[in-house]
Write a protein that holds these residues in place. Structure first.
Motif, PDB file in Angstrom:
ATOM      1  N   LEU A  30     -31.105  10.863 -51.972  1.00  0.00           N
ATOM      2  CA  LEU A  30     -30.303  12.080 -52.051  1.00  0.00           C
ATOM      3  C   LEU A  30     -30.340  12.594 -53.486  1.00  0.00           C
ATOM      4  N   GLN A  31     -30.699  13.871 -53.633  1.00  0.00           N
ATOM      5  CA  GLN A  31     -30.622  14.545 -54.923  1.00  0.00           C
ATOM      6  C   GLN A  31     -29.788  15.811 -54.739  1.00  0.00           C
ATOM      7  N   ALA A  32     -28.554  15.771 -55.257  1.00  0.00           N
ATOM      8  CA  ALA A  32     -27.638  16.911 -55.175  1.00  0.00           C
ATOM      9  C   ALA A  32     -27.459  17.477 -56.583  1.00  0.00           C
ATOM     10  N   ARG A  33     -27.412  18.819 -56.688  1.00  0.00           N
ATOM     11  CA  ARG A  33     -27.438  19.462 -57.995  1.00  0.00           C
ATOM     12  C   ARG A  33     -26.365  20.532 -58.144  1.00  0.00           C
ATOM     13  N   TYR A  34     -26.001  20.743 -59.399  1.00  0.00           N
ATOM     14  CA  TYR A  34     -25.292  21.961 -59.789  1.00  0.00           C
ATOM     15  C   TYR A  34     -26.208  22.703 -60.748  1.00  0.00           C
ATOM     16  N   LEU A  35     -26.452  23.999 -60.490  1.00  0.00           N
ATOM     17  CA  LEU A  35     -27.368  24.797 -61.284  1.00  0.00           C
ATOM     18  C   LEU A  35     -26.635  25.988 -61.887  1.00  0.00           C
ATOM     19  N   GLU A  36     -26.963  26.313 -63.126  1.00  0.00           N
ATOM     20  CA  GLU A  36     -26.424  27.515 -63.752  1.00  0.00           C
ATOM     21  C   GLU A  36     -27.490  28.146 -64.628  1.00  0.00           C
ATOM     22  N   ASP A  43     -31.761  34.551 -61.462  1.00  0.00           N
ATOM     23  CA  ASP A  43     -30.976  33.686 -60.581  1.00  0.00           C
ATOM     24  C   ASP A  43     -31.358  32.217 -60.763  1.00  0.00           C
ATOM     25  N   VAL A  44     -30.683  31.329 -60.024  1.00  0.00           N
ATOM     26  CA  VAL A  44     -30.869  29.892 -60.204  1.00  0.00           C
ATOM     27  C   VAL A  44     -32.235  29.411 -59.724  1.00  0.00           C
ATOM     28  N   LEU A  45     -32.946  30.245 -58.964  1.00  0.00           N
ATOM     29  CA  LEU A  45     -34.297  29.898 -58.516  1.00  0.00           C
ATOM     30  C   LEU A  45     -35.365  30.439 -59.456  1.00  0.00           C
ATOM     31  N   SER A  57     -25.035  30.767 -60.516  1.00  0.00           N
ATOM     32  CA  SER A  57     -24.487  29.411 -60.444  1.00  0.00           C
ATOM     33  C   SER A  57     -24.425  29.004 -58.977  1.00  0.00           C
ATOM     34  N   SER A  58     -24.788  27.753 -58.706  1.00  0.00           N
ATOM     35  CA  SER A  58     -24.834  27.315 -57.312  1.00  0.00           C
ATOM     36  C   SER A  58     -24.946  25.801 -57.240  1.00  0.00           C
ATOM     37  N   PHE A  59     -24.388  25.235 -56.157  1.00  0.00           N
ATOM     38  CA  PHE A  59     -24.660  23.848 -55.802  1.00  0.00           C
ATOM     39  C   PHE A  59     -25.853  23.832 -54.858  1.00  0.00           C
ATOM     40  N   ASP A  60     -26.605  22.736 -54.879  1.00  0.00           N
ATOM     41  CA  ASP A  60     -27.835  22.687 -54.087  1.00  0.00           C
ATOM     42  C   ASP A  60     -28.162  21.246 -53.713  1.00  0.00           C
ATOM     43  N   ILE A  61     -28.774  21.081 -52.536  1.00  0.00           N
ATOM     44  CA  ILE A  61     -29.355  19.798 -52.146  1.00  0.00           C
ATOM     45  C   ILE A  61     -30.855  19.920 -52.348  1.00  0.00           C
ATOM     46  N   TYR A 352     -40.633  35.017 -65.370  1.00  0.00           N
ATOM     47  CA  TYR A 352     -39.682  35.640 -66.282  1.00  0.00           C
ATOM     48  C   TYR A 352     -38.973  34.550 -67.084  1.00  0.00           C
ATOM     49  N   ASN A 353     -38.737  34.816 -68.365  1.00  0.00           N
ATOM     50  CA  ASN A 353     -38.081  33.843 -69.233  1.00  0.00           C
ATOM     51  C   ASN A 353     -36.724  33.438 -68.657  1.00  0.00           C
ATOM     52  N   ASP A 354     -36.422  32.134 -68.753  1.00  0.00           N
ATOM     53  CA  ASP A 354     -35.186  31.646 -68.138  1.00  0.00           C
ATOM     54  C   ASP A 354     -34.686  30.408 -68.856  1.00  0.00           C
ATOM     55  N   ASN A 355     -33.354  30.217 -68.829  1.00  0.00           N
ATOM     56  CA  ASN A 355     -32.709  28.996 -69.307  1.00  0.00           C
ATOM     57  C   ASN A 355     -31.830  28.475 -68.176  1.00  0.00           C
ATOM     58  N   LEU A 356     -32.222  27.375 -67.574  1.00  0.00           N
ATOM     59  CA  LEU A 356     -31.494  26.834 -66.426  1.00  0.00           C
ATOM     60  C   LEU A 356     -30.837  25.513 -66.802  1.00  0.00           C
ATOM     61  N   PHE A 357     -29.522  25.436 -66.599  1.00  0.00           N
ATOM     62  CA  PHE A 357     -28.767  24.209 -66.848  1.00  0.00           C
ATOM     63  C   PHE A 357     -28.622  23.450 -65.530  1.00  0.00           C
ATOM     64  N   LEU A 358     -28.818  22.120 -65.576  1.00  0.00           N
ATOM     65  CA  LEU A 358     -28.758  21.304 -64.369  1.00  0.00           C
ATOM     66  C   LEU A 358     -27.902  20.071 -64.570  1.00  0.00           C
ATOM     67  N   ILE A 359     -27.138  19.716 -63.552  1.00  0.00           N
ATOM     68  CA  ILE A 359     -26.522  18.394 -63.425  1.00  0.00           C
ATOM     69  C   ILE A 359     -26.964  17.862 -62.059  1.00  0.00           C
ATOM     70  N   GLN A 360     -27.556  16.694 -62.053  1.00  0.00           N
ATOM     71  CA  GLN A 360     -28.099  16.164 -60.803  1.00  0.00           C
ATOM     72  C   GLN A 360     -27.571  14.760 -60.530  1.00  0.00           C
ATOM     73  N   LEU A 361     -27.101  14.557 -59.305  1.00  0.00           N
ATOM     74  CA  LEU A 361     -26.707  13.239 -58.829  1.00  0.00           C
ATOM     75  C   LEU A 361     -27.786  12.708 -57.930  1.00  0.00           C
TER      76      LEU A 361
END
Length: 365
Positions: A30-36, A43-45, A57-61, A352-361
């Motif tokens: 299981l890899q569950a994430r919070y993305l910002e 967007d987060v994608l 910002s979004s939670f994701d599996i 496109y240039n992007d800065n994505l923050f992640l926390i992953q369990l």
């Protein structure tokens, strides 16, 4: 003496009888994430929205994998792996990942057939749940779209032997080259690839890998090649440092055939991709209560999907801090960024240039 010999024979017979087949091993991830996203209207994608209407910002599996390894005998096994997280979008062509059988004659040769990840670089031999970053590299996925990496349908021969004091591992594969879960090959062409790994230092786990492949796609010649090196140095009793460096180059026939005929040249060889990444990782063994280790890594990657025509280099920086719980990444909490910089950002696309923050369990069995 006879009594002792009879006793040993009886013990050996009993030990042999205790090995029963089939043997089953269930695996899960299981890899569950919070993305910002901190990109400007991205967007987060990673897609830019000129209207400003972007989900930032979004939670994701990311993955919910279930796998079953069945050992039918000492030499024969069947492996199945599915990713249930693929059901969150159109599952067509997704979900089923590994589906292959393997017969091992001896250490020198084993045959694999079905759907599997052919050996063509470092990442193909490492499960995503134990890599030193959030995900595989950009070049891994692009070479997967071109039939060299990721999950492919075909057959492979693998094995190991020694050349003097140097251990050598090899893999030779023949593939359809059009990805996973396809009903049949897209044409009559096949893609042939090979990987050779040379153990240069047992103490520091220094390995040199060489990859090469060729084939035909819609009667056009295609190719790919690459080289990589891995190492692992124990700096102190608790601190270690490992490094991965990988380079790949090849025909981007997936890009070529996705373009309108009038928008491309007559030669598929004009469209070539190439990339390189460096992935250093420091690991500090803590072993305090349930916390096993702290890891710090930062992958740098430069990848160009078409460096000869319409070149647009994508540079990606992925700094990450990881806390490991249990052994072999049974539990893992990761935090960091994926920072993308393109030579040319294209509005309303994912280029496109992007800065994505992640926390992953991550949890695995």
């Amino acid at each position: 003496m006879h009594a002792q010999g009879d006793l040993n024979q009886g013990a050996d017979k009993k030990e042999t009888e205790e090995v029963k087949y089939p043997q089953f091993q269930l695996k899960g991830l299981l890899q569950a994430r919070y993305l910002e996203s901190f990109g400007d209207n991205v967007d987060v994608l990673g897609t830019h929205h000129s209207t400003g209407d972007a989900v930032q910002s979004s939670f994701d599996i990311k993955r919910m994998r279930v796998g079953l390894n069945t050992k039918l005998s000492e030499t024969t096994e069947i492996v199945i792996l599915v990713n249930l997280a693929d059901f969150k979008s159109d599952p067509k062509g997704k979900v089923l990942e590994n589906a292959y059988g393997k017969y091992t004659f001896n250490k020198y040769i084993a045959l694999t057939g079905g759907q599997f990840r052919p050996a063509f670089g470092i990442e193909e031999l490492v499960p995503v749940d134990i890599i030193k970053s959030f995900d595989f590299s950009n070049q891994y996925y692009e070479f997967g779209k071109n039939g060299w990496t990721s999950f492919q349908i075909g057959a492979s021969a693998t094995g190991a032997f020694d050349v003097g004091k140097i251990p050598v591992n090899y893999a030779v594969s023949i593939l359809n080259g059009n990805g996973k879960n396809t009903e049949m090959d897209k044409d009559n062409g096949k893609q042939y690839s090979s990987r050779w790994v040379f153990g240069l230092s047992k103490e520091h786990k220094i390995n040199l890998g060489l990859n090469g492949g060729f084939g035909k796609v819609f009667k056009e010649d295609v190719f790919a090649f690459g080289a990589d090196i891995t190492s692992d140095f124990k700096l102190t009793d608790k601190l270690s440092f490992d490094l991965q460096i990988e380079f790949k180059q090849g025909t981007n026939h997936n890009l070529y055939y996705s373009l309108p005929v009038e928008a491309r040249t007559d030669n598929v060889a004009d469209y070539q991709m190439r990339g390189i990444y460096f992935l250093p990782n420091f690991r500090y063994e803590i072993n305090y209560n349930k916390l096993t280790a702290l890891e710090v890594s930062c992958r740098y990657e430069s990848f160009d999907p078409s460096y000869k025509i319409d070149s647009n280099v994508r540079k990606t920086y992925t700094p990450m801090v990881s806390l490991e719980f249990g052994k072999s990444y049974t539990g893992r909490i990761e935090m960091g960024f994926e920072i993308d910089r393109f030579d040319k950002s294209i509005p309303d696309t994912s280029t496109y240039n992007d800065n994505l923050f992640l926390i992953q369990l991550q949890l695995r069995i």
